[in-house]
Enzyme design. Structure first.
Site, PDB file in Angstrom:
ATOM      1  N   THR A 121       0.868  -1.176   0.000  1.00  0.00           N
ATOM      2  CA  THR A 121       0.000   0.000   0.000  1.00  0.00           C
ATOM      3  C   THR A 121       0.905   1.226   0.000  1.00  0.00           C
ATOM      4  OG1 THR A 121      -1.627  -1.222   1.280  1.00  0.00           O
ATOM      5  CG2 THR A 121      -1.868   1.175   1.242  1.00  0.00           C
TER       6      THR A 121
ATOM      7  N   LYS B 107      -7.067   1.613  -3.814  1.00  0.00           N
ATOM      8  CA  LYS B 107      -6.748   1.023  -2.502  1.00  0.00           C
ATOM      9  C   LYS B 107      -6.863   2.086  -1.391  1.00  0.00           C
ATOM     10  CE  LYS B 107      -4.784  -1.610   0.704  1.00  0.00           C
ATOM     11  NZ  LYS B 107      -5.614  -2.490   1.516  1.00  0.00           N
TER      12      LYS B 107
ATOM     13  N   LYS C 182       1.161   4.545   9.518  1.00  0.00           N
ATOM     14  CA  LYS C 182       1.731   4.762   8.181  1.00  0.00           C
ATOM     15  C   LYS C 182       0.600   5.100   7.197  1.00  0.00           C
ATOM     16  CE  LYS C 182       1.868   1.531   5.223  1.00  0.00           C
ATOM     17  NZ  LYS C 182       1.274   1.055   3.976  1.00  0.00           N
TER      18      LYS C 182
HETATM   19  N1  LIG Z   1      -1.683  -6.524   7.410  1.00  0.00           N
HETATM   20  C1  LIG Z   1      -2.777  -6.209   6.745  1.00  0.00           C
HETATM   21  O1  LIG Z   1      -3.912  -6.490   7.193  1.00  0.00           O
HETATM   22  C2  LIG Z   1      -2.693  -5.511   5.410  1.00  0.00           C
HETATM   23  C3  LIG Z   1      -3.828  -5.547   4.565  1.00  0.00           C
HETATM   24  C4  LIG Z   1      -3.738  -4.977   3.297  1.00  0.00           C
HETATM   25  C5  LIG Z   1      -2.567  -4.358   2.894  1.00  0.00           C
HETATM   26  N2  LIG Z   1      -1.491  -4.310   3.736  1.00  0.00           N
HETATM   27  C6  LIG Z   1      -0.259  -3.665   3.225  1.00  0.00           C
HETATM   28  O2  LIG Z   1       0.673  -4.734   2.922  1.00  0.00           O
HETATM   29  C7  LIG Z   1       2.023  -4.274   3.138  1.00  0.00           C
HETATM   30  C8  LIG Z   1       2.719  -5.202   4.144  1.00  0.00           C
HETATM   31  O3  LIG Z   1       2.023  -5.103   5.377  1.00  0.00           O
HETATM   32  P1  LIG Z   1       2.262  -6.177   6.561  1.00  0.00           P
HETATM   33  O4  LIG Z   1       1.113  -6.041   7.483  1.00  0.00           O
HETATM   34  O5  LIG Z   1       2.629  -7.504   5.985  1.00  0.00           O
HETATM   35  O6  LIG Z   1       3.559  -5.519   7.256  1.00  0.00           O
HETATM   36  P2  LIG Z   1       4.682  -6.236   8.151  1.00  0.00           P
HETATM   37  O7  LIG Z   1       4.171  -7.487   8.750  1.00  0.00           O
HETATM   38  O8  LIG Z   1       5.206  -5.174   9.042  1.00  0.00           O
HETATM   39  O9  LIG Z   1       5.814  -6.632   7.071  1.00  0.00           O
HETATM   40  C9  LIG Z   1       6.561  -5.628   6.436  1.00  0.00           C
HETATM   41  C10 LIG Z   1       7.580  -6.253   5.480  1.00  0.00           C
HETATM   42  O10 LIG Z   1       8.363  -5.178   4.911  1.00  0.00           O
HETATM   43  C11 LIG Z   1       9.747  -5.487   5.102  1.00  0.00           C
HETATM   44  N3  LIG Z   1      10.520  -4.243   5.190  1.00  0.00           N
HETATM   45  C12 LIG Z   1      10.243  -3.140   5.945  1.00  0.00           C
HETATM   46  N4  LIG Z   1      11.177  -2.177   5.724  1.00  0.00           N
HETATM   47  C13 LIG Z   1      12.055  -2.711   4.831  1.00  0.00           C
HETATM   48  C14 LIG Z   1      13.213  -2.209   4.192  1.00  0.00           C
HETATM   49  N5  LIG Z   1      13.660  -0.958   4.426  1.00  0.00           N
HETATM   50  N6  LIG Z   1      13.870  -3.012   3.324  1.00  0.00           N
HETATM   51  C15 LIG Z   1      13.427  -4.267   3.069  1.00  0.00           C
HETATM   52  N7  LIG Z   1      12.326  -4.799   3.619  1.00  0.00           N
HETATM   53  C16 LIG Z   1      11.645  -4.021   4.497  1.00  0.00           C
HETATM   54  C17 LIG Z   1       9.793  -6.262   6.395  1.00  0.00           C
HETATM   55  O11 LIG Z   1      11.021  -6.938   6.490  1.00  0.00           O
HETATM   56  P3  LIG Z   1      11.614  -7.326   7.948  1.00  0.00           P
HETATM   57  O12 LIG Z   1      10.949  -8.601   8.322  1.00  0.00           O
HETATM   58  O13 LIG Z   1      13.063  -7.440   7.708  1.00  0.00           O
HETATM   59  O14 LIG Z   1      11.268  -6.182   8.888  1.00  0.00           O
HETATM   60  C18 LIG Z   1       8.582  -7.191   6.166  1.00  0.00           C
HETATM   61  O15 LIG Z   1       8.919  -8.232   5.289  1.00  0.00           O
HETATM   62  C19 LIG Z   1       1.909  -2.822   3.634  1.00  0.00           C
HETATM   63  O16 LIG Z   1       2.089  -1.951   2.553  1.00  0.00           O
HETATM   64  C20 LIG Z   1       0.489  -2.755   4.184  1.00  0.00           C
HETATM   65  O17 LIG Z   1      -0.015  -1.433   4.159  1.00  0.00           O
HETATM   66  C21 LIG Z   1      -1.521  -4.878   4.974  1.00  0.00           C
END
Ligand SMILES: NC(=O)c1ccc[n+]([C@@H]2O[C@H](COP(=O)([O-])OP(=O)(O)OC[C@H]3O[C@@H](n4cnc5c(N)ncnc54)[C@H](OP(=O)(O)O)[C@@H]3O)[C@@H](O)[C@H]2O)c1
Length: 291
Positions: free
Chosen positions: A94, A170, A238
């Site tokens: 996102t 989105k 965020k």
């Molecule tokens: N969770 C939900 O319900 C949901 C629903 C729809 C959309 N989204 C979107 O999906 C995306 C992921 O969300 P999430 O909930 O899965 O987040 P998350 O669990 O916090 O995972 C974030 C991912 O990004 C990686 N990352 C962060 N900073 C980085 C960097 N500088 N370089 C390389 N990798 C990096 C992290 O790696 P590390 O493990 O090394 O930290 C991890 O793999 C976001 O854009 C979010 O807005 C989330």
């Protein structure tokens, strides 16, 4: 010929998508910045890459799921130097429409395809194949990868060849959801303080909001179930900043997002970083003197 597929970013969303791709029989190479999150994927049959470069060098298709614009840009800075000519990048994060527009341009200039493919749905929805994938970008690339999205989505909405339209859509859907979380939380607090059983409000809200994704949060806020995390508070914070920046970039005043930001800032100030983002309901209860 079978496509070689790589998945970058194994957080809450990425790990669920990668698992579903593997469950659907696709061979996958995975990479995550923090290696420990990638290790369990070896047991599921994936090849675990040791570096971003190694992960993308032979891939025809690269999925990415990263937290925000800065993370995606930094990953692209490295990845684009090593990708195969003609490779397709399915970018599921996102992010701002402006960032997507710039990334689409950079990919094109280097001979790659960028498909903005954010997801409507939480990790559990991906695992039950009830999420919705939104996709925009070059149509031939979309046709090639569309069956892969079925691994974790009930349906895909294709929005045409301008990649950032998927991010605009989105943000519209996320702003709707987050505004609903605020309203739902306020209504529960108001009913409870006025002596009306919140259970009655729970049923009425489910009639007003038809979508199962909202039903999930109507119950979550009612039960104050903030430790079972779909999207964490840091991610929510965020998103509210992202909504404001996206609206400001096109000259629309983001009044609702501004108001929501105060709740998220308070939640982070109180150390609620790892709670579900619906815990803004907890902040509203606190402000009402209910907890
Ligand atoms: N969770 C939900 O319900 C949901 C629903 C729809 C959309 N989204 C979107 O999906 C995306 C992921 O969300 P999430 O909930 O899965 O987040 P998350 O669990 O916090 O995972 C974030 C991912 O990004 C990686 N990352 C962060 N900073 C980085 C960097 N500088 N370089 C390389 N990798 C990096 C992290 O790696 P590390 O493990 O090394 O930290 C991890 O793999 C976001 O854009 C979010 O807005 C989330």
């Amino acid at each position: 010929m079978t496509n070689t597929i790589t998945f970058i970013g194994l957080g809450k969303m990425g790990s669920a998508m990668a698992e579903m791709l593997l469950n659907s029989g696709h061979k996958l190479t995975v990479y995550n910045r923090t290696a420990a999150k990638a290790e369990p994927f070896a047991k599921l049959g994936a090849t675990v890459a040791n570096s971003l470069e190694e992960a993308v060098t032979d891939a025809d298709i690269v999925f990415s799921s990263l937290i925000d614009d800065a993370a995606l840009i930094s990953v692209c800075d490295t990845m684009l130097q090593h990708m195969k000519p003609g490779a397709i990048h399915i970018s599921t994060s996102t992010i701002l429409p402006k960032t997507a527009e710039q990334l689409e341009q950079r990919h094109k200039e280097l001979g790659f395809n960028y498909l903005a493919t954010p997801v409507l749905g939480v990790p559990k929805a991906l695992r039950s194949q009830t999420a919705t994938a939104i996709c925009a970008g070059e149509h031939t690339a979309f046709e090639k990868i569309a069956p892969l999205l079925d691994s974790y989505s009930e349906k895909t909405i294709y929005l045409g060849e301008t990649a950032n339209h998927a991010n605009v859509f989105k943000i519209c859907m996320n702003t709707t959801l987050l505004s609903a979380l605020e309203l739902i939380s306020e209504l529960y607090a108001f009913a409870e303080k006025s002596g009306l059983d919140p259970e009655i409000i729970n049923g009425a809200l489910k009639q007003i909001y038809a979508h199962p994704a909202v039903h999930l949060y109507i119950d979550k806020i009612h039960q104050r179930d903030f430790d079972d995390v779909n999207f964490d508070m840091k991610g929510g914070h965020k998103d509210v900043k992202l909504f404001q920046e996206a609206f400001n970039q096109v000259g629309v005043s983001p009044d609702i997002a501004k108001m929501l930001q105060t709740k998220f800032t308070q939640a982070l100030d109180e150390g609620m970083h790892d709670k579900d983002w619906s815990a803004i309901g907890g902040i509203i209860r606190q402000q009402a003197g209910l907890d």
